[in-house]
Design an enzyme around this catalytic site. Structure first.
Site, PDB file in Angstrom:
ATOM      1  N   GLY A 218       8.535   3.705  -0.074  1.00  0.00           N
ATOM      2  CA  GLY A 218       9.395   4.885   0.020  1.00  0.00           C
ATOM      3  C   GLY A 218      10.832   4.473  -0.203  1.00  0.00           C
TER       4      GLY A 218
ATOM      5  N   PHE B  52      13.128   4.151   1.957  1.00  0.00           N
ATOM      6  CA  PHE B  52      13.656   3.289   3.016  1.00  0.00           C
ATOM      7  C   PHE B  52      12.801   2.059   3.275  1.00  0.00           C
ATOM      8  CE2 PHE B  52      15.748   7.268   4.368  1.00  0.00           C
ATOM      9  CZ  PHE B  52      17.038   6.793   4.521  1.00  0.00           C
ATOM     10  N   ALA B  53      11.534   2.123   2.937  1.00  0.00           N
ATOM     11  CA  ALA B  53      10.637   1.068   3.406  1.00  0.00           C
ATOM     12  C   ALA B  53       9.517   0.783   2.421  1.00  0.00           C
ATOM     13  CB  ALA B  53      10.036   1.472   4.748  1.00  0.00           C
ATOM     14  N   LYS B  54       8.963  -0.414   2.568  1.00  0.00           N
ATOM     15  CA  LYS B  54       7.766  -0.806   1.829  1.00  0.00           C
ATOM     16  C   LYS B  54       6.675  -0.998   2.875  1.00  0.00           C
ATOM     17  CE  LYS B  54       8.259  -3.555  -1.835  1.00  0.00           C
ATOM     18  NZ  LYS B  54       8.442  -4.716  -2.695  1.00  0.00           N
ATOM     19  N   VAL B  55       5.438  -0.627   2.547  1.00  0.00           N
ATOM     20  CA  VAL B  55       4.344  -0.799   3.505  1.00  0.00           C
ATOM     21  C   VAL B  55       3.319  -1.762   2.914  1.00  0.00           C
ATOM     22  CG1 VAL B  55       2.580   0.344   4.888  1.00  0.00           C
ATOM     23  CG2 VAL B  55       4.679   1.572   4.305  1.00  0.00           C
TER      24      VAL B  55
ATOM     25  N   LYS C  23       5.233  -1.943   8.033  1.00  0.00           N
ATOM     26  CA  LYS C  23       6.327  -1.245   7.360  1.00  0.00           C
ATOM     27  C   LYS C  23       7.539  -2.170   7.397  1.00  0.00           C
ATOM     28  CE  LYS C  23       6.487   3.266   7.636  1.00  0.00           C
ATOM     29  NZ  LYS C  23       6.917   4.491   6.982  1.00  0.00           N
TER      30      LYS C  23
ATOM     31  N   ASP D 155      10.381  14.680  10.482  1.00  0.00           N
ATOM     32  CA  ASP D 155      10.126  14.651   9.032  1.00  0.00           C
ATOM     33  C   ASP D 155       8.635  14.862   8.782  1.00  0.00           C
ATOM     34  OD1 ASP D 155      10.581  14.468   6.316  1.00  0.00           O
ATOM     35  OD2 ASP D 155      10.675  12.288   6.270  1.00  0.00           O
TER      36      ASP D 155
ATOM     37  N   ILE E   7       0.822  -1.220   0.000  1.00  0.00           N
ATOM     38  CA  ILE E   7       0.000   0.000   0.000  1.00  0.00           C
ATOM     39  C   ILE E   7       0.853   1.265   0.000  1.00  0.00           C
ATOM     40  CG2 ILE E   7      -2.124  -0.952   0.976  1.00  0.00           C
ATOM     41  CD1 ILE E   7      -1.181  -0.195   3.745  1.00  0.00           C
ATOM     42  N   GLY E   8       2.176   1.097   0.080  1.00  0.00           N
ATOM     43  CA  GLY E   8       3.040   2.274   0.035  1.00  0.00           C
ATOM     44  C   GLY E   8       4.482   1.858  -0.138  1.00  0.00           C
TER      45      GLY E   8
END
Length: 251
Positions: A20, A22-25, A40, A134, A17-18
């Site tokens: 970035g 640094f990370a996958k969600v 995450k 952030d 669902i997301g």
């Protein structure tokens, strides 16, 4: 061929669902309770090379205790040999960023409501020693009832380092939302930096665009450093005054 679902601990993992830098969600469900969550997923190497393990442990221990209607809940953290899994409350109403991108700026009442939710969340976390570092529209989610939920509180430690002077270094923040002292890298206070970002967010909610937005990074940093921005004529007088007090380059 039966559909074999991936399991992480007691969670059945579904779609992404997301994503970035640094990370996958991923969307997931607690197999015991049926509760929907977001997981995450971070690479362990990314985190450990920042030598932040101690601060991460501290912030996560605090985040597990934080239960506030405007902060995305952190339920638990698990690890495999190569990954770290952060299990979070699932928030289904989308990002505030998309709301502005699709529908433009907000009226004063709506902006005030979201800003109030944001300040409540920030104040609550700061009073418990947890900073965001952030804050930006992409980190502000909405639930189905239209309440603001701040995501990634206390997780910035994954991408930060505190040096011996006790101040935080490395500007992990998104440049447009970042306070001057973060850009100068003289070290900065997490609280002061968060408040600056709240001022930028309030401006965006009411104006529909960023106060500091240059394609050239040097120009962008210069404008932020002296808080050089222009309020559009439709900005309410009270809000413009508040923003000017927050976006003070030498707090």
């Amino acid at each position: 061929q039966p559909n074999i679902k991936r399991r992480i601990g007691k969670y059945e993992v579904g779609r992404t669902i997301g994503e970035g830098s640094f990370a996958k969600v991923k969307f997931a469900r607690n197999c015991d309770t049926g509760q929907a969550v977001a997981i995450k997923i971070l690479d362990k190497d990314m985190v450990l090379k920042h030598k932040m393990a101690e601060q991460i442990r501290r912030e996560i221990a605090t985040m597990k205790l934080i239960n506030h209607p405007n902060v995305v809940r952190l339920y638990e953290v698990m690890a495999s040999r190569t990954k770290i899994f952060i299990v979070l409350e699932f928030v289904g109403g989308g990002e505030l960023f998309d709301k502005i991108a699709n529908h433009g700026r907000m009226g004063e009442d709506e902006a005030r409501k979201y800003f109030q939710h944001l300040i409540n969340a920030v104040d609550y976390c700061h009073s418990r020693g947890v900073f965001h570092r952030d804050l930006k529209l992409e980190n502000l989610l909405m639930d189905d009832a239209g309440n603001l939920k701040v995501s990634d509180f206390g997780l910035s430690a994954f991408f930060q380092e505190a040096r011996d002077d006790g101040l935080l270094h490395t500007a992990c923040g998104t440049p447009n939302y970042v306070a001057p002292e973060v850009l100068n890298d003289h070290g900065y206070e997490g609280a002061i930096a968060d408040i600056w970002s709240c001022g930028v967010i309030l401006f965006v909610l009411l104006a529909g665009y960023l106060p500091f937005d240059e394609s050239n990074v040097i120009d962008l940093y210069r404008k932020i450093s002296c808080a050089e921005y222009t309020c559009p004529p439709w900005l309410p007088f009270g809000a413009a005054k508040l923003i000017a007090r927050i976006l003070e380059p030498n707090p």
